[in-house]
Write a protein that holds these residues in place. Structure first.
Motif, PDB file in Angstrom:
ATOM      1  N   PHE A  30       0.889  -1.154   0.000  1.00 14.29           N
ATOM      2  CA  PHE A  30       0.000   0.000   0.000  1.00 14.29           C
ATOM      3  C   PHE A  30       0.922   1.197   0.000  1.00 14.29           C
ATOM      4  O   PHE A  30       1.451   1.590   1.033  1.00 14.29           O
ATOM      5  CB  PHE A  30      -0.883  -0.019   1.254  1.00 14.29           C
ATOM      6  N   GLY A  31       1.195   1.740  -1.195  1.00 17.20           N
ATOM      7  CA  GLY A  31       2.320   2.645  -1.324  1.00 17.20           C
ATOM      8  C   GLY A  31       3.578   1.823  -1.104  1.00 17.20           C
ATOM      9  O   GLY A  31       3.742   0.734  -1.673  1.00 17.20           O
ATOM     10  N   THR A  32       4.454   2.298  -0.244  1.00 17.77           N
ATOM     11  CA  THR A  32       5.680   1.540   0.024  1.00 17.77           C
ATOM     12  C   THR A  32       5.537   0.586   1.210  1.00 17.77           C
ATOM     13  O   THR A  32       6.408  -0.248   1.435  1.00 17.77           O
ATOM     14  CB  THR A  32       6.854   2.500   0.304  1.00 17.77           C
ATOM     15  N   ALA A  33       4.435   0.682   1.963  1.00 17.28           N
ATOM     16  CA  ALA A  33       4.227  -0.206   3.101  1.00 17.28           C
ATOM     17  C   ALA A  33       3.924  -1.625   2.614  1.00 17.28           C
ATOM     18  O   ALA A  33       2.949  -1.851   1.906  1.00 17.28           O
ATOM     19  CB  ALA A  33       3.079   0.293   3.978  1.00 17.28           C
ATOM     20  N   GLY A  34       4.790  -2.555   2.956  1.00 14.36           N
ATOM     21  CA  GLY A  34       4.579  -3.930   2.539  1.00 14.36           C
ATOM     22  C   GLY A  34       5.009  -4.219   1.110  1.00 14.36           C
ATOM     23  O   GLY A  34       4.739  -5.294   0.578  1.00 14.36           O
ATOM     24  N   ILE A  88      11.335  -6.843  -6.262  1.00 13.17           N
ATOM     25  CA  ILE A  88      11.168  -5.978  -7.429  1.00 13.17           C
ATOM     26  C   ILE A  88      12.519  -5.687  -8.071  1.00 13.17           C
ATOM     27  O   ILE A  88      12.667  -5.734  -9.300  1.00 13.17           O
ATOM     28  CB  ILE A  88      10.456  -4.672  -7.041  1.00 13.17           C
ATOM     29  N   ASP A  89      13.527  -5.419  -7.254  1.00 12.00           N
ATOM     30  CA  ASP A  89      14.871  -5.197  -7.805  1.00 12.00           C
ATOM     31  C   ASP A  89      15.362  -6.437  -8.548  1.00 12.00           C
ATOM     32  O   ASP A  89      15.997  -6.335  -9.606  1.00 12.00           O
ATOM     33  CB  ASP A  89      15.846  -4.847  -6.676  1.00 12.00           C
ATOM     34  N   GLY A  90      15.059  -7.611  -7.989  1.00 16.73           N
ATOM     35  CA  GLY A  90      15.437  -8.854  -8.664  1.00 16.73           C
ATOM     36  C   GLY A  90      14.713  -9.034  -9.974  1.00 16.73           C
ATOM     37  O   GLY A  90      15.278  -9.549 -10.953  1.00 16.73           O
ATOM     38  N   LEU A  91      13.449  -8.619 -10.013  1.00 18.21           N
ATOM     39  CA  LEU A  91      12.670  -8.698 -11.247  1.00 18.21           C
ATOM     40  C   LEU A  91      13.254  -7.785 -12.314  1.00 18.21           C
ATOM     41  O   LEU A  91      13.331  -8.147 -13.492  1.00 18.21           O
ATOM     42  CB  LEU A  91      11.221  -8.316 -10.939  1.00 18.21           C
ATOM     43  N   ILE A  92      13.691  -6.607 -11.901  1.00 12.92           N
ATOM     44  CA  ILE A  92      14.336  -5.675 -12.836  1.00 12.92           C
ATOM     45  C   ILE A  92      15.619  -6.295 -13.395  1.00 12.92           C
ATOM     46  O   ILE A  92      15.882  -6.235 -14.601  1.00 12.92           O
ATOM     47  CB  ILE A  92      14.642  -4.337 -12.132  1.00 12.92           C
ATOM     48  N   GLU A  93      16.384  -6.897 -12.522  1.00 13.97           N
ATOM     49  CA  GLU A  93      17.640  -7.526 -12.941  1.00 13.97           C
ATOM     50  C   GLU A  93      17.380  -8.684 -13.902  1.00 13.97           C
ATOM     51  O   GLU A  93      18.183  -8.941 -14.811  1.00 13.97           O
ATOM     52  CB  GLU A  93      18.387  -8.033 -11.705  1.00 13.97           C
ATOM     53  N   ASN A  97      -1.245   0.788  -5.953  1.00 15.52           N
ATOM     54  CA  ASN A  97      -0.773   2.061  -6.500  1.00 15.52           C
ATOM     55  C   ASN A  97      -0.056   1.842  -7.829  1.00 15.52           C
ATOM     56  O   ASN A  97      -0.029   0.731  -8.349  1.00 15.52           O
ATOM     57  CB  ASN A  97       0.194   2.724  -5.511  1.00 15.52           C
ATOM     58  N   ALA A  98       0.527   2.911  -8.339  1.00 16.08           N
ATOM     59  CA  ALA A  98       1.314   2.806  -9.568  1.00 16.08           C
ATOM     60  C   ALA A  98       2.725   3.326  -9.339  1.00 16.08           C
ATOM     61  O   ALA A  98       3.336   3.899 -10.229  1.00 16.08           O
ATOM     62  CB  ALA A  98       0.639   3.569 -10.705  1.00 16.08           C
ATOM     63  N   LEU A 100       8.269  -0.282  -7.157  1.00 10.57           N
ATOM     64  CA  LEU A 100       7.416  -0.463  -8.334  1.00 10.57           C
ATOM     65  C   LEU A 100       7.653   0.613  -9.378  1.00 10.57           C
ATOM     66  O   LEU A 100       7.682   0.331 -10.586  1.00 10.57           O
ATOM     67  CB  LEU A 100       5.951  -0.491  -7.900  1.00 10.57           C
ATOM     68  N   ALA A 101       7.819   1.860  -8.930  1.00 10.69           N
ATOM     69  CA  ALA A 101       8.086   2.945  -9.886  1.00 10.69           C
ATOM     70  C   ALA A 101       9.382   2.682 -10.650  1.00 10.69           C
ATOM     71  O   ALA A 101       9.486   2.963 -11.852  1.00 10.69           O
ATOM     72  CB  ALA A 101       8.171   4.278  -9.154  1.00 10.69           C
TER      73      ALA A 101
END
Length: 227
Positions: free
Chosen positions: A27-31, A37-42, A54-55, A62-63
């Motif tokens: 919820f935003g950055t909470a949780g 996500i960093d691993g997914l980017i890699e 959120n987006a 996520l951003a």
């Protein structure tokens, strides 16, 4: 012996392929599972459909994923806030699709997928643009819109503690969408701050049973993963 614990983020995420639909908790950055996500980017996958409340916030989590151009579409309830400039730029440039879902409907549709329901009727959105083209029904004096379940190939979530069976507990509001997303995805990958011994979690405090979790990724410093 069942042991779902790993520290190999890249190897665990390698199951995710181009075109996957992924629920991301937070919820935003909470949780928000920032390390996953960093691993997914890699990993470098693309053409993703992301489901989140959120987006993205700022250039974090996520951003940061959106900024790579890896996301084709986002399904969320709150795409714009003061620090959602990454999404704003992509959307106005026509580089990302948006499916806007009211927050209660988002949770309800994810829950429906986890519970195996075919669809749900909700009053939220009736008479608005969000109901255009959808079936409506008048039930017991109220108007409702038919909404279909939202499910995913993967769920990436964050918990406070987990054991080798995949049982999870969360920290306060960081719980948010994690439990229902774990139920609505084919494969759930949970990052945890602390791995505890099997039996250390009070059964009454376990929010997500291990049956809904396939991988527990330890990203904290505390690991007591004995039997």
């Amino acid at each position: 012996m069942i042991n779902k614990i790993t520290t190999a983020i890249t190897e665990t995420l390698s199951q995710i392929k181009d075109g996957s639909t992924i629920m991301i908790g937070g919820f935003g950055t909470a949780g928000q599972p920032a390390e996953l996500i960093d691993g997914l980017i890699e990993l470098g996958v693309k053409d993703l459909v992301i489901i989140n409340n959120n987006a993205g916030n700022g250039d974090y989590g996520l951003a940061k994923l959106l900024k790579t151009g890896a996301v084709r579409k986002i399904i969320c309830s709150f795409p714009r806030q003061s620090d959602s400039w990454v999404f704003d730029e992509l959307y106005h440039a026509g580089k990302i699709e948006l499916e806007l879902v009211p927050q209660g409907n988002l949770a309800c549709r994810i829950q429906a997928a986890g519970m195996g329901l075919g669809a749900v009727f909700t009053p939220t959105g009736f008479g608005t643009l969000l109901a255009e083209g959808k079936e409506t029904r008048h039930i017991d004096g109220k108007d409702y819109v038919l909404e279909y379940p939202i499910k995913a190939d993967f769920a990436l979530i964050k918990a406070q503690q987990g054991d080798r069976w995949g049982n999870l507990v969360y920290r306060k509001s960081a719980r948010n969408f994690g439990p229902i997303m774990a139920m609505a995805a084919d494969i759930t990958i949970a990052q945890v701050s602390e791995v505890v011994k099997l039996g250390a979690l009070d059964p009454e405090h376990i929010i997500t049973p291990g049956i809904f979790v396939q991988h527990v990724v330890a990203v904290g410093t505390s690991q007591g993963q004995g039997a």
